[in-house]
Scaffold this motif. Structure first.
Motif, short mmCIF file in Angstrom:
data_model
loop_
_atom_site.label_atom_id
_atom_site.label_comp_id
_atom_site.label_asym_id
_atom_site.label_seq_id
_atom_site.Cartn_x
_atom_site.Cartn_y
_atom_site.Cartn_z
N ARG A 226 -43.75 -18.80 8.61
CA ARG A 226 -42.77 -19.49 7.76
C ARG A 226 -42.61 -20.94 8.18
O ARG A 226 -42.43 -21.83 7.33
CB ARG A 226 -41.43 -18.76 7.83
N THR A 227 -42.67 -21.19 9.47
CA THR A 227 -42.57 -22.57 9.97
C THR A 227 -43.70 -23.43 9.43
O THR A 227 -43.49 -24.55 8.95
CB THR A 227 -42.58 -22.58 11.50
N VAL A 228 -44.92 -22.90 9.49
CA VAL A 228 -46.08 -23.62 8.97
C VAL A 228 -45.97 -23.81 7.46
O VAL A 228 -46.28 -24.87 6.93
CB VAL A 228 -47.38 -22.87 9.33
N ALA A 229 -45.50 -22.78 6.77
CA ALA A 229 -45.36 -22.86 5.31
C ALA A 229 -44.36 -23.93 4.90
O ALA A 229 -44.59 -24.71 3.97
CB ALA A 229 -44.95 -21.50 4.75
N VAL A 230 -43.23 -23.98 5.58
CA VAL A 230 -42.21 -24.98 5.28
C VAL A 230 -42.74 -26.39 5.53
O VAL A 230 -42.50 -27.32 4.75
CB VAL A 230 -40.93 -24.73 6.11
N GLY A 231 -43.50 -26.57 6.60
CA GLY A 231 -44.07 -27.88 6.89
C GLY A 231 -45.17 -28.27 5.93
O GLY A 231 -45.33 -29.45 5.61
N GLY A 232 -45.93 -27.29 5.46
CA GLY A 232 -47.01 -27.59 4.53
C GLY A 232 -46.51 -27.98 3.15
O GLY A 232 -46.97 -28.96 2.56
N ALA A 234 -42.58 -27.43 1.40
CA ALA A 234 -41.27 -26.78 1.43
C ALA A 234 -40.92 -26.15 0.09
O ALA A 234 -40.34 -25.06 0.03
CB ALA A 234 -40.20 -27.80 1.83
N GLU A 235 -41.28 -26.81 -1.02
CA GLU A 235 -40.95 -26.27 -2.34
C GLU A 235 -41.75 -25.00 -2.62
O GLU A 235 -41.22 -24.01 -3.15
CB GLU A 235 -41.24 -27.32 -3.41
N ASP A 243 -36.29 -18.74 2.84
CA ASP A 243 -35.04 -19.51 2.87
C ASP A 243 -35.29 -20.74 3.74
O ASP A 243 -35.17 -20.70 4.97
CB ASP A 243 -33.91 -18.66 3.46
N VAL A 244 -35.65 -21.83 3.10
CA VAL A 244 -36.08 -23.04 3.81
C VAL A 244 -34.94 -23.60 4.65
O VAL A 244 -35.16 -24.01 5.81
CB VAL A 244 -36.58 -24.10 2.82
N ARG A 245 -33.75 -23.62 4.14
CA ARG A 245 -32.62 -24.18 4.89
C ARG A 245 -32.33 -23.36 6.15
O ARG A 245 -32.11 -23.93 7.22
CB ARG A 245 -31.38 -24.24 3.99
#
Length: 352
Positions: A226-232, A234-235, A243-245
């Motif tokens: 999830r960390t990598v996905a949010v950095g790649g 976020a939308e 849950d990005v926040r």
């Protein structure tokens, strides 16, 4: 007219060996099975191997310029011990940068945690009180950062910059500009050679444990993915159900936790708490993560590379100190390494 493959035939086709897409393999997808060394090279990360080569070259330089001093066991233990404090901070920073964020407050948080944990009132609770306070202050500051960024909508640069100023000011207010000496024997004893385990300082063991846990979390858990996905993107991560926040909040909590642990290690190392502790740790941690291969724009991170970056910087500092070279030359060398690492990242990104 061709007939569709039966389920059995499809299973046989799926079971066939597929080409290995890892760097260094042949285009046909086959490696030289008769050479384990070539297989290892094909699967290894070229960047990691390059960092290992740089570290090995620095060791050779230190061994040539100051063989008796640099290769002495105590000096090598010192290098590893000094790497431990900033190394723990860098592990947390790697997670934050991988998610596309930044944390400029890590050095100030280390300072605040170290002075809050070494007040006279805190030291009355002994070893446990100092450890608990260090971690609690670190996590508390990380919580504030996370809430401001994730739910307050503040830019990470601004939010953590505000925390940097506030934490430094509060640390100065607590100490009134004076050094707080630790009097707890359990803390002081961990810095003595008698506490070494098989010749390894306790601080290095803590650093190793944090590194292993960080690697497992980033590479083997849903949290890391999830960390990598949010950095790649976020939308895209949000549309995928992440849950990005909340993820960002957890990441700054993790960074604060690492700062609290680093503050405790620094207390053991120095036997005191000072408001100047952790000076420029944020720059060193960011630089180590970048030269290790973590993208500053997010989406890719490597704990192994970050740790190697820390060891490279610490070794450079040690070699310069042993050769009585000026600090400004040392800073120029670090700056050149950072620029070279960023250029390599851009070239790598443009070719992939």
């Amino acid at each position: 007219m061709t007939q569709p493959a039966s389920p059995a035939q499809q299973g046989q086709q799926d079971a066939r060996p597929r080409p290995d897409s890892s760097p260094g393999t042949r285009k046909s997808g086959q490696t030289d099975g008769g050479s384990p060394l070539r297989t290892l090279w094909a699967r290894a990360d070229i960047r990691t191997l390059s960092l290992l080569g740089v570290l090995a070259a620095l060791i050779v330089v230190g061994g040539i310029t100051k063989p008796d001093e640099f290769l002495d066991t105590r000096n090598l233990q010192l290098v590893l011990t000094q790497s431990s404090v900033i190394g723990v901070v860098t592990v947390g920073m790697t997670f934050v940068i991988t998610s596309g964020g930044i944390d400029l407050s890590v050095g100030a948080i280390v300072a605040l945690a170290s002075v809050w944990a070494t007040t006279v009132a805190t030291q009355e609770y002994g070893f446990g009180g100092i450890l608990f306070t260090s971690v609690l202050v670190g996590v508390g500051c990380g919580l504030v950062n996370g809430l401001l960024i994730a739910y307050g909508g503040m830019v990470p640069f601004i939010a953590t910059l505000a925390m940097l100023a506030s934490a430094r000011g509060l640390a100065l207010q607590i100490t009134e500009g004076r050094t707080q000496v630790v009097t707890v024997d359990g803390i002081l004893g961990l810095g003595e050679r008698d506490s070494y385990i098989l010749g390894v300082p306790p601080l290095v063991l803590v650093f190793a444990a944090v590194t292993v846990i960080g690697w497992l979390v980033l590479n083997r858990t849903t949290f890391g993915r999830r960390t990598v996905a949010v950095g790649g993107n976020a939308e895209a991560a949000r549309l995928a159900g992440i849950d990005v926040r909340r993820q960002r909040l957890y990441l700054y909590l993790l960074s604060g936790l690492c700062c609290g642990i680093a503050a405790f290690l620094l207390i053991i190392l120095s036997g005191s708490g000072q408001n100047t502790n952790g000076n420029l740790y944020e720059l060193d941690a960011i630089a180590a993560a970048i030269i290790g291969g973590t993208l500053l724009s997010g989406g890719r991170g490597t704990i192994t590379g970050s740790v190697l970056g820390v060891l490279i910087f610490t070794t450079i500092t040690n070699i310069f100190a042993l050769n009585n070279l000026q600090t400004d030359v040392q800073q120029i060398a670090k700056g050149a390494i950072i620029v070279a690492a960023v250029l390599v990242q851009r070239r790598t990104a443009s070719t992939t």
